[in-house]
Scaffold this motif. Structure first.
Motif, mmCIF file in Angstrom:
data_model
loop_
_atom_site.group_PDB
_atom_site.id
_atom_site.type_symbol
_atom_site.label_atom_id
_atom_site.label_comp_id
_atom_site.label_asym_id
_atom_site.label_seq_id
_atom_site.Cartn_x
_atom_site.Cartn_y
_atom_site.Cartn_z
ATOM 1 N N LEU A 45 0.809 -1.502 -0.041
ATOM 2 C CA LEU A 45 0.253 0.543 0.015
ATOM 3 C C LEU A 45 1.012 1.432 -0.057
ATOM 4 O O LEU A 45 0.951 2.125 -1.258
ATOM 5 N N PHE A 46 1.604 1.350 1.145
ATOM 6 C CA PHE A 46 2.859 2.848 1.181
ATOM 7 C C PHE A 46 3.936 2.368 -0.082
ATOM 8 O O PHE A 46 3.988 4.042 -0.878
ATOM 9 N N VAL A 47 4.007 1.758 -0.584
ATOM 10 C CA VAL A 47 4.984 2.063 -2.177
ATOM 11 C C VAL A 47 4.523 1.328 -3.421
ATOM 12 O O VAL A 47 4.289 2.550 -4.193
ATOM 13 N N GLY A 48 3.650 0.132 -3.317
ATOM 14 C CA GLY A 48 3.956 -0.488 -4.872
ATOM 15 C C GLY A 48 2.435 0.090 -4.908
ATOM 16 O O GLY A 48 2.004 0.169 -6.920
ATOM 17 N N SER A 49 1.422 0.816 -4.371
ATOM 18 C CA SER A 49 0.629 2.076 -5.217
ATOM 19 C C SER A 49 1.238 2.906 -6.286
ATOM 20 O O SER A 49 0.325 3.719 -6.545
ATOM 21 N N GLY A 50 1.850 3.494 -6.068
ATOM 22 C CA GLY A 50 2.595 4.616 -7.040
ATOM 23 C C GLY A 50 2.431 3.675 -8.177
ATOM 24 O O GLY A 50 2.152 4.789 -9.502
ATOM 25 N N THR A 51 3.109 2.941 -8.821
ATOM 26 C CA THR A 51 2.368 2.209 -10.079
ATOM 27 C C THR A 51 1.353 2.386 -10.987
ATOM 28 O O THR A 51 0.692 2.458 -12.071
ATOM 29 N N GLY A 52 0.533 1.976 -9.618
ATOM 30 C CA GLY A 52 -1.334 1.727 -9.696
ATOM 31 C C GLY A 52 -1.182 3.169 -10.554
ATOM 32 O O GLY A 52 -1.769 3.395 -11.402
ATOM 33 N N ILE A 53 -1.041 4.324 -9.104
ATOM 34 C CA ILE A 53 -0.992 5.583 -10.053
ATOM 35 C C ILE A 53 -1.058 5.718 -11.173
ATOM 36 O O ILE A 53 -1.232 7.080 -11.989
ATOM 37 N N ALA A 54 0.122 5.820 -11.303
ATOM 38 C CA ALA A 54 1.446 6.202 -12.665
ATOM 39 C C ALA A 54 0.453 5.836 -14.182
ATOM 40 O O ALA A 54 0.459 6.042 -14.936
ATOM 41 N N ALA A 55 -0.219 3.906 -13.893
ATOM 42 C CA ALA A 55 -0.931 3.674 -14.969
ATOM 43 C C ALA A 55 -2.310 4.193 -14.770
ATOM 44 O O ALA A 55 -3.129 4.285 -16.073
ATOM 45 N N ALA A 56 -2.966 4.172 -13.932
ATOM 46 C CA ALA A 56 -4.695 4.879 -14.082
ATOM 47 C C ALA A 56 -4.500 5.777 -13.636
ATOM 48 O O ALA A 56 -5.772 6.630 -14.224
ATOM 49 N N GLY A 57 -3.756 6.750 -13.145
ATOM 50 C CA GLY A 57 -4.202 8.279 -13.556
ATOM 51 C C GLY A 57 -5.502 8.277 -11.813
ATOM 52 O O GLY A 57 -5.736 7.609 -10.948
ATOM 53 N N PRO A 58 -6.114 9.366 -11.848
ATOM 54 C CA PRO A 58 -6.936 9.469 -10.980
ATOM 55 C C PRO A 58 -8.119 8.779 -10.796
ATOM 56 O O PRO A 58 -8.693 7.606 -9.475
ATOM 57 N N SER A 59 -8.033 7.440 -12.171
ATOM 58 C CA SER A 59 -9.067 6.416 -11.523
ATOM 59 C C SER A 59 -8.683 5.209 -11.336
ATOM 60 O O SER A 59 -9.358 4.697 -11.241
ATOM 61 N N THR A 200 -8.557 19.879 -9.155
ATOM 62 C CA THR A 200 -7.655 20.704 -10.606
ATOM 63 C C THR A 200 -6.852 18.822 -10.620
ATOM 64 O O THR A 200 -6.940 18.636 -11.866
ATOM 65 N N ASN A 201 -6.603 18.557 -9.710
ATOM 66 C CA ASN A 201 -5.669 16.712 -9.986
ATOM 67 C C ASN A 201 -6.587 15.762 -10.662
ATOM 68 O O ASN A 201 -6.450 14.866 -10.697
ATOM 69 N N LEU A 202 -7.813 15.975 -10.128
ATOM 70 C CA LEU A 202 -8.665 15.036 -11.099
ATOM 71 C C LEU A 202 -9.277 14.819 -12.180
ATOM 72 O O LEU A 202 -9.156 13.932 -12.759
ATOM 73 N N THR A 203 -9.429 15.979 -12.311
ATOM 74 C CA THR A 203 -10.239 16.538 -13.984
ATOM 75 C C THR A 203 -8.692 17.148 -15.261
ATOM 76 O O THR A 203 -9.079 17.197 -15.992
ATOM 77 N N GLY A 204 -7.730 17.552 -14.099
ATOM 78 C CA GLY A 204 -6.333 18.033 -15.482
ATOM 79 C C GLY A 204 -5.648 17.213 -15.726
ATOM 80 O O GLY A 204 -5.871 16.197 -15.587
ATOM 81 N N ILE A 269 -4.534 11.137 -2.245
ATOM 82 C CA ILE A 269 -3.464 11.185 -2.747
ATOM 83 C C ILE A 269 -4.145 11.508 -4.273
ATOM 84 O O ILE A 269 -2.849 13.108 -4.205
ATOM 85 N N VAL A 270 -4.101 11.316 -4.888
ATOM 86 C CA VAL A 270 -4.542 11.723 -6.203
ATOM 87 C C VAL A 270 -5.591 12.950 -6.218
ATOM 88 O O VAL A 270 -4.967 13.438 -6.986
ATOM 89 N N THR A 271 -6.115 13.185 -5.250
ATOM 90 C CA THR A 271 -5.958 14.758 -5.452
ATOM 91 C C THR A 271 -5.359 15.553 -4.815
ATOM 92 O O THR A 271 -5.668 16.637 -5.140
#
Length: 470
Positions: A45-59, A200-204, A269-271
């Motif tokens: 959760l603390f580290v590996g989730s970064g890969t998922g964020i980079a791939a999916a963005g806010p989704s 801004t970070n969710l829709t831009g 985080i994504v917000t």
């Protein structure tokens, strides 16, 4: 109890296996509650989730919510079976009751292998942090120290494991709650020195789905495997003072824990941080968020939290592996020497599990590009195989329990059997998605090969009468 060999328990008329004779019951309700709470929060959760964020963005929020629903269904099914029949072999025992000894053999030894390899991986991760803090110190020495420490912890009374996990989990829970509190204040514009980021970070920058459905799929696959570790609480319940009540409470609180810790964290985080910020993958999303808010020493603070998460996972995995091995031996599905008990602790199983974990670390040094990569690919989808056995077993055992002992259904699966079939369909969908993605295809095939091999061995043993059938 002095030193003895764990006996193969007699069959009950419902095909169940009694709990392993001689195991101590030293875990208190507070231990079990915190193991259930902290088991959700891992280094992934603390580290590996970064890969998922980079791939999916806010989704990524949707990805974690979807996989979280699947995990909640799995935990509800496992909770139903474990409350009705507490056993240190957990889902392996339930699979055996439902389908025969081959199923218990396959799911049990696959999970044992996964936990042993995970011990090695977590030791490597913890050693990396220590060598960053103390440059010049050898990584192997830290690995050996951590493995030896948790081997010693698990060789002692089970209450020592419970105490370690209680405080580890308390630290992790405290850290994540503090992070969420700071994040919510920042989003609301109530944190001194910061302005609310709004949407801004969710829709831009590409919108909520910057990489479309493909990005969401990659994020979904990354999120599914972050939930591993929830099964430990049903293994630990067999050594608690009130196993049925403990499992029931842990499962009933699973929904808000998953929603708060995983989905809530990703939303914060994504917000707060642009999803494509390099820091999200390089330093981890939590560090990126805290740095963005100007929190002093964010990197160091999160390093401590990640170290605690890794050590907690090591401790829990040594425990889970040893108890699973002991349960398998008690059912005649492993070398009897591995199930020998001393003062209520399966010490040979603890030692062997730690040695296998340390052997995985050695492979990472001796053959990092071949043997170690093969090892990682082999365990890649084991947790999904385990979940599949859980769902399939619950389909069979729910109807059997309703006929023979309905009073045991302290925990009931929601909307049975509709949601059980929905969970199986969800798992099948994840398998298909893994086969489509180049990065996960090899993992799927490698895990499939291991599963088929274990199933074949289990079938042969069952037909030869060496494994017990239900």
């Amino acid at each position: 109890m002095s030193r003895t060999t764990a006996p193969a328990p007699a069959d009950r008329k419902d095909g169940a296996t009694a709990p392993v004779e001689g195991l101590a019951h030293g875990l208190k309700q507070r231990h079990l509650s915190m193991i259930a709470l902290g088991g959700v929060i891992g280094a992934g959760l603390f580290v590996g989730s970064g890969t998922g964020i980079a791939a999916a963005g806010p989704s990524i929020v949707i990805a974690y919510a979807l996989s979280g629903v699947l995990v909640m269904l799995v935990m509800r099914m496992l909770g139903e079976m474990s409350a009705a029949n507490p056993a240190s072999g957990s889902f392996s025992v339930h699979a055996e009751r439902a389908f025969g000894s081959w199923a218990g053999f396959t799911s049990g030894w696959a999970f044992w292998f996964l936990l042993c390899v995970a011990v090695g991986l977590e030791a490597i991760g913890a050693a990396d942090i220590m060598t960053d803090w103390l440059p010049g110190t050898p990584e192997w020495a830290w690995v050996a120290l951590f493995v030896a420490a948790f081997c010693a912890t698990n060789l002692a009374a089970v209450k020592n494991f419970g105490e370690f996990e209680f405080w580890f989990a308390a630290l992790k829970v405290g850290a994540i709650v503090l992070f969420l509190g700071i994040g919510v204040l920042a989003i609301a514009g109530l944190l001194p020195g910061t302005d609310s980021p709004g949407t801004t970070n969710l829709t831009g920058d590409g919108g909520f789905f910057p990489h479309g459905s493909e990005g969401l799929v990659v994020g979904l696959l990354a999120s599914v495997f972050a939930y591993g570790g929830l099964e430990t609480v049903t293994i630990a319940a067999a050594e608690s003072e009130q196993p049925v009540q403990g499992v029931a409470k842990a499962v009933r609180t699973a929904m808000w824990r998953i929603a708060l810790f995983y989905v809530g964290s990703m939303a914060v985080i994504v917000t707060l941080v642009p999803w494509d910020a390099e820091e999200v993958t390089e330093k981890g999303p939590y560090v990126a968020a805290l740095n963005h808010l100007g929190i002093p020493g964010a990197g160091q603070i999160m390093d401590v939290v990640i170290l605690v998460a890794l050590l907690s996972a090591m401790n829990a995995n040594v425990y889970g592996a040893s108890r699973m091995a002991c349960s398998l031996v008690a059912r005649g599905q492993g070398p009897r020497a591995l199930g020998r008990l001393s003062h209520g602790v399966p010490r040979p199983a603890v030692l062997v599990s730690c040695l296998v974990g340390f052997g995985c670390v050695l492979l990472s040094h001796w053959s990092p590009d071949r043997a170690f990569v093969w090892l990682l690919n082999t365990i890649g989808a084991i947790i999904l195989v385990v979940w599949f056995f859980i769902a399939a077993s619950q389909l069979v055992l729910r109807r059997r329990t309703e006929r023979e002992a309905p009073e045991k259904l302290v925990v009931r699966m929601w909307a049975f059997p509709v949601l059980t079939w929905a969970a199986l369909a969800g798992m099948a969908a994840v398998f298909v998605l893994m086969a489509r993605e180049e990065g996960t295809r090899v993992q799927l095939y490698s895990t499939g090969a291991l599963t088929l091999l274990l199933a074949a061995i289990g079938f042969v043993r069952q037909r030869a009468g060496r494994g017990r059938t239900s």
